[in-house]
Design a protein around this motif. Sequence first.
Motif, PDB file in Angstrom:
ATOM      1  N   MET A  21       0.846  -1.177   0.000  1.00 44.16           N
ATOM      2  CA  MET A  21       0.000   0.000   0.000  1.00 44.16           C
ATOM      3  C   MET A  21       0.887   1.233   0.000  1.00 44.16           C
ATOM      4  SD  MET A  21      -2.810   1.155   2.846  1.00 44.16           S
ATOM      5  CE  MET A  21      -4.013  -0.025   2.361  1.00 44.16           C
ATOM      6  N   SER A  22       0.567   2.195  -0.812  1.00 47.45           N
ATOM      7  CA  SER A  22       1.380   3.408  -0.870  1.00 47.45           C
ATOM      8  C   SER A  22       1.131   4.254   0.372  1.00 47.45           C
ATOM      9  CB  SER A  22       1.050   4.206  -2.123  1.00 47.45           C
ATOM     10  OG  SER A  22      -0.210   4.807  -1.989  1.00 47.45           O
ATOM     11  N   PRO A  23       2.125   5.086   0.775  1.00 48.35           N
ATOM     12  CA  PRO A  23       1.950   5.888   1.977  1.00 48.35           C
ATOM     13  C   PRO A  23       0.840   6.908   1.854  1.00 48.35           C
ATOM     14  CG  PRO A  23       4.035   6.405   0.895  1.00 48.35           C
ATOM     15  CD  PRO A  23       3.414   5.246   0.171  1.00 48.35           C
ATOM     16  N   GLU A  24       0.476   7.305   0.640  1.00 49.69           N
ATOM     17  CA  GLU A  24      -0.604   8.270   0.474  1.00 49.69           C
ATOM     18  C   GLU A  24      -1.936   7.723   0.979  1.00 49.69           C
ATOM     19  OE1 GLU A  24       2.760   9.287  -1.818  1.00 49.69           O
ATOM     20  OE2 GLU A  24       1.578   7.480  -1.990  1.00 49.69           O
ATOM     21  N   ARG A  25      -2.048   6.408   1.059  1.00 46.81           N
ATOM     22  CA  ARG A  25      -3.298   5.800   1.523  1.00 46.81           C
ATOM     23  C   ARG A  25      -3.349   5.648   3.031  1.00 46.81           C
ATOM     24  NH1 ARG A  25      -3.834   1.051  -3.000  1.00 46.81           N
ATOM     25  NH2 ARG A  25      -3.901   2.437  -4.764  1.00 46.81           N
ATOM     26  N   HIS A  26      -2.222   5.868   3.713  1.00 44.38           N
ATOM     27  CA  HIS A  26      -2.204   5.780   5.170  1.00 44.38           C
ATOM     28  C   HIS A  26      -2.809   7.047   5.756  1.00 44.38           C
ATOM     29  CE1 HIS A  26       0.099   2.107   5.554  1.00 44.38           C
ATOM     30  NE2 HIS A  26       0.893   2.534   4.591  1.00 44.38           N
ATOM     31  N   SER A  27      -2.953   7.051   7.070  1.00 43.42           N
ATOM     32  CA  SER A  27      -3.562   8.208   7.721  1.00 43.42           C
ATOM     33  C   SER A  27      -2.689   9.439   7.568  1.00 43.42           C
ATOM     34  CB  SER A  27      -3.779   7.905   9.211  1.00 43.42           C
ATOM     35  OG  SER A  27      -2.563   8.023   9.908  1.00 43.42           O
ATOM     36  N   SER A  28      -3.297  10.595   7.729  1.00 38.57           N
ATOM     37  CA  SER A  28      -2.596  11.855   7.543  1.00 38.57           C
ATOM     38  C   SER A  28      -1.601  12.129   8.659  1.00 38.57           C
ATOM     39  CB  SER A  28      -3.605  12.995   7.446  1.00 38.57           C
ATOM     40  OG  SER A  28      -4.344  13.074   8.643  1.00 38.57           O
ATOM     41  N   CYS A  29      -1.600  11.342   9.738  1.00 34.58           N
ATOM     42  CA  CYS A  29      -0.663  11.584  10.832  1.00 34.58           C
ATOM     43  C   CYS A  29       0.669  10.875  10.604  1.00 34.58           C
ATOM     44  CB  CYS A  29      -1.271  11.176  12.168  1.00 34.58           C
ATOM     45  SG  CYS A  29      -1.552   9.403  12.310  1.00 34.58           S
ATOM     46  N   MET A  30       0.852  10.262   9.454  1.00 32.90           N
ATOM     47  CA  MET A  30       2.099   9.572   9.157  1.00 32.90           C
ATOM     48  C   MET A  30       3.247  10.573   9.063  1.00 32.90           C
ATOM     49  SD  MET A  30       3.033   7.176   5.951  1.00 32.90           S
ATOM     50  CE  MET A  30       2.092   5.786   6.498  1.00 32.90           C
ATOM     51  N   ASN A  31       4.426  10.138   9.458  1.00 33.06           N
ATOM     52  CA  ASN A  31       5.637  10.944   9.441  1.00 33.06           C
ATOM     53  C   ASN A  31       5.897  11.483   8.031  1.00 33.06           C
ATOM     54  OD1 ASN A  31       8.479  11.576   9.182  1.00 33.06           O
ATOM     55  ND2 ASN A  31       8.776  10.565  11.152  1.00 33.06           N
ATOM     56  N   THR A  32       5.954  12.813   7.906  1.00 34.06           N
ATOM     57  CA  THR A  32       6.113  13.433   6.593  1.00 34.06           C
ATOM     58  C   THR A  32       7.493  13.164   5.989  1.00 34.06           C
ATOM     59  OG1 THR A  32       6.715  15.511   7.651  1.00 34.06           O
ATOM     60  CG2 THR A  32       4.410  15.236   7.008  1.00 34.06           C
ATOM     61  N   LEU A  33       8.542  13.130   6.815  1.00 35.89           N
ATOM     62  CA  LEU A  33       9.872  12.812   6.290  1.00 35.89           C
ATOM     63  C   LEU A  33       9.952  11.352   5.848  1.00 35.89           C
ATOM     64  CD1 LEU A  33      12.377  14.680   8.628  1.00 35.89           C
ATOM     65  CD2 LEU A  33      11.645  15.280   6.323  1.00 35.89           C
ATOM     66  N   ALA A  34       9.272  10.474   6.563  1.00 37.38           N
ATOM     67  CA  ALA A  34       9.243   9.064   6.167  1.00 37.38           C
ATOM     68  C   ALA A  34       8.595   8.918   4.798  1.00 37.38           C
ATOM     69  CB  ALA A  34       8.496   8.232   7.209  1.00 37.38           C
ATOM     70  N   LYS A  35       7.499   9.634   4.577  1.00 34.78           N
ATOM     71  CA  LYS A  35       6.842   9.588   3.273  1.00 34.78           C
ATOM     72  C   LYS A  35       7.760  10.126   2.183  1.00 34.78           C
ATOM     73  CE  LYS A  35       2.983  11.684   4.510  1.00 34.78           C
ATOM     74  NZ  LYS A  35       1.613  12.234   4.479  1.00 34.78           N
ATOM     75  N   ARG A  36       8.467  11.214   2.472  1.00 42.73           N
ATOM     76  CA  ARG A  36       9.364  11.796   1.477  1.00 42.73           C
ATOM     77  C   ARG A  36      10.490  10.823   1.129  1.00 42.73           C
ATOM     78  NH1 ARG A  36      11.705  17.197   3.220  1.00 42.73           N
ATOM     79  NH2 ARG A  36       9.502  17.679   3.253  1.00 42.73           N
ATOM     80  N   LEU A  37      11.112  10.208   2.150  1.00 40.72           N
ATOM     81  CA  LEU A  37      12.188   9.247   1.892  1.00 40.72           C
ATOM     82  C   LEU A  37      11.668   8.067   1.066  1.00 40.72           C
ATOM     83  CD1 LEU A  37      15.040   8.171   4.116  1.00 40.72           C
ATOM     84  CD2 LEU A  37      13.693   6.432   3.018  1.00 40.72           C
ATOM     85  N   TYR A  38      10.500   7.562   1.437  1.00 37.26           N
ATOM     86  CA  TYR A  38       9.895   6.436   0.719  1.00 37.26           C
ATOM     87  C   TYR A  38       9.648   6.793  -0.743  1.00 37.26           C
ATOM     88  CZ  TYR A  38       6.514   2.851  -0.553  1.00 37.26           C
ATOM     89  OH  TYR A  38       5.860   1.818  -1.180  1.00 37.26           O
ATOM     90  N   ASN A  39       9.195   8.014  -1.003  1.00 35.69           N
ATOM     91  CA  ASN A  39       8.891   8.438  -2.372  1.00 35.69           C
ATOM     92  C   ASN A  39      10.147   8.690  -3.199  1.00 35.69           C
ATOM     93  OD1 ASN A  39       6.101   8.262  -2.169  1.00 35.69           O
ATOM     94  ND2 ASN A  39       5.933  10.297  -1.293  1.00 35.69           N
TER      95      ASN A  39
END
Length: 94
Positions: free
Chosen positions: A1-19
């Motif tokens: 599942m892509s991080p965009e589908r997780h809740s909005s409280c997910m770590n923003t830097l984690a999403k950036r690194l993943y992307n």
Amino acid sequence: MSPERHSSCMNTLAKRLYNVAPDDVTLTFSDDSTVSLAMQQAEFFQEELEAEGQGADGTTYRIVDGDSDDTLLVARETTDGWQVVGEAVDVERA
């Protein structure tokens, strides 16, 4: 599942690194020091990031969610195990 589908409280830097991964990344720490890594993996387990990359000197770094939604905890592998480097406060494509 892509991080965009997780809740909005997910770590923003984690999403950036993943992307950005598997492209190389530069992590900036709170003291303004940086490390550039060739990313080997970046995965989410539930909403927690686990990633590994390799520095130019061959050292392996492990990256996980930090204590807040805008930091990542970074450690490097040593002969004695993992040594914490610090908290990354920014992630950029290298």
